[in-house]
Design an enzyme around this catalytic site. Structure first.
Site, PDB file in Angstrom:
ATOM      1  N   ASN A   1       0.882  -1.213  -0.187  1.00 59.57           N
ATOM      2  CA  ASN A   1       0.290  -0.034   0.142  1.00 59.57           C
ATOM      3  C   ASN A   1       0.639   1.422  -0.167  1.00 59.57           C
ATOM      4  OD1 ASN A   1       0.347   1.326   2.885  1.00 59.57           O
ATOM      5  ND2 ASN A   1      -0.881  -0.719   3.631  1.00 59.57           N
TER       6      ASN A   1
ATOM      7  N   HIS B   1      -1.798  -2.545  -6.378  1.00 56.60           N
ATOM      8  CA  HIS B   1      -1.423  -2.868  -5.024  1.00 56.60           C
ATOM      9  C   HIS B   1      -2.474  -3.258  -4.233  1.00 56.60           C
ATOM     10  CE1 HIS B   1      -2.888   0.661  -2.449  1.00 56.60           C
ATOM     11  NE2 HIS B   1      -2.697   1.187  -3.566  1.00 56.60           N
ATOM     12  N   CYS B   2      -2.178  -3.748  -2.992  1.00 51.13           N
ATOM     13  CA  CYS B   2      -3.201  -4.114  -2.297  1.00 51.13           C
ATOM     14  C   CYS B   2      -2.508  -3.795  -0.577  1.00 51.13           C
ATOM     15  CB  CYS B   2      -3.645  -5.414  -2.253  1.00 51.13           C
ATOM     16  SG  CYS B   2      -2.495  -6.697  -2.218  1.00 51.13           S
ATOM     17  N   THR B   3      -2.566  -4.367   0.323  1.00 52.05           N
ATOM     18  CA  THR B   3      -2.014  -4.183   1.420  1.00 52.05           C
ATOM     19  C   THR B   3      -0.441  -4.480   1.433  1.00 52.05           C
ATOM     20  OG1 THR B   3      -3.904  -4.214   2.801  1.00 52.05           O
ATOM     21  CG2 THR B   3      -1.887  -4.399   3.924  1.00 52.05           C
TER      22      THR B   3
ATOM     23  N   THR C   1      -2.839  -8.454  -5.529  1.00 51.87           N
ATOM     24  CA  THR C   1      -1.923  -8.057  -6.495  1.00 51.87           C
ATOM     25  C   THR C   1      -1.323  -9.170  -7.362  1.00 51.87           C
ATOM     26  OG1 THR C   1      -1.470  -6.082  -5.290  1.00 51.87           O
ATOM     27  CG2 THR C   1       0.098  -6.627  -6.970  1.00 51.87           C
TER      28      THR C   1
END
Length: 234
Positions: A35, A126-128, A134
């Protein structure tokens, strides 16, 4: 793929350079990371100079807890879980099971991600952590344009080495204390084993014929698929 060291952005890399038939994935077109909640001046420069669009795959609770630190950035929000991250941990779903759920329940949203990539603008997904959502969406985009399958798997598996060990230990301790019966939760939170991605791609091939056919059956047009190839392969 090219690992990039930009303070404030974890697990950042350019997937350019991966073989795709007689050619390669273009550099500077598809980036992936964790992130963007803790970016500083270096990350700001990278994002404004090298990235045109950002695709954020996190759910509302994640975004509210760690909002993007660059409010002026062009961001497409496409939550990729049918539920929350916590729901998968509580449900003790394995990584393989989690990825099947993403592919089966999130097909339309994966198509949205791929559709953005087909526009050819330099895009960061993106993700976390940049691991699961992703990892799956980037792998499917690459597989759809004929990128080398083992290179795709290698790119996915690289994430585990990019997660700080101190973070993994803290997550494992938290999960062991609060979810002692959730045997797969630690793997979901900390691992990216190559066999899991290899099996996911093989399963899509067996069920749909190819990843490209899966995307077409899920709403991607053939013109968009061709544009994806033109955007990513050079």
């Amino acid at each position: 793929m090219i690992l990039l060291d930009v303070p404030g952005i974890s697990n950042l890399r350019d997937v350019g350079g991966i073989p795709a038939g007689a050619s390669r994935i273009r550099e500077g077109v598809l980036f992936r990371s964790g992130n963007l909640a803790h970016v500083g001046p270096d990350a700001h420069s990278f994002l404004t100079e090298r990235v045109s669009r950002v695709v954020d795959l996190r759910d509302d609770s994640e975004v509210n807890a760690e909002p993007c630190a660059l409010p002026g950035l062009r961001i497409d929000r496409i939550p990729l879980f049918a539920g929350s991250v916590a729901s998968f941990l509580m449900g003790d779903v394995s990584l393989a099971g989690l990825y099947r759920r993403i592919v089966e329940d999130g097909a339309g949203r994966i198509v949205q991600v791929v559709r953005i990539l087909s526009a050819g603008e330099p895009t960061l997904v993106h993700c976390t952590l940049g691991k699961d959502r992703t990892g799956v969406s980037v792998a499917l985009a690459l597989a759809a344009v004929g990128a080398d399958r083992e290179a795709i798997v290698e790119d996915y598996a690289l994430t585990a080495s990019q997660l700080p060990e101190s973070r993994n230990r803290a997550i494992a301790k938290w999960l062991e204390e609060r979810l002692p019966i959730a045997h797969d939760a630690i793997a979901v939170a900390t691992q990216s084993p190559a066999p899991v991605m290899r099996e996911l791609l093989r399963g899509i091939d067996e069920q749909h014929g190819s990843v490209a056919d899966y995307l077409l059956a899920s709403g991607l047009t053939r013109a968009e698929l061709e544009s994806l190839g033109a955007a990513l392969v050079g």
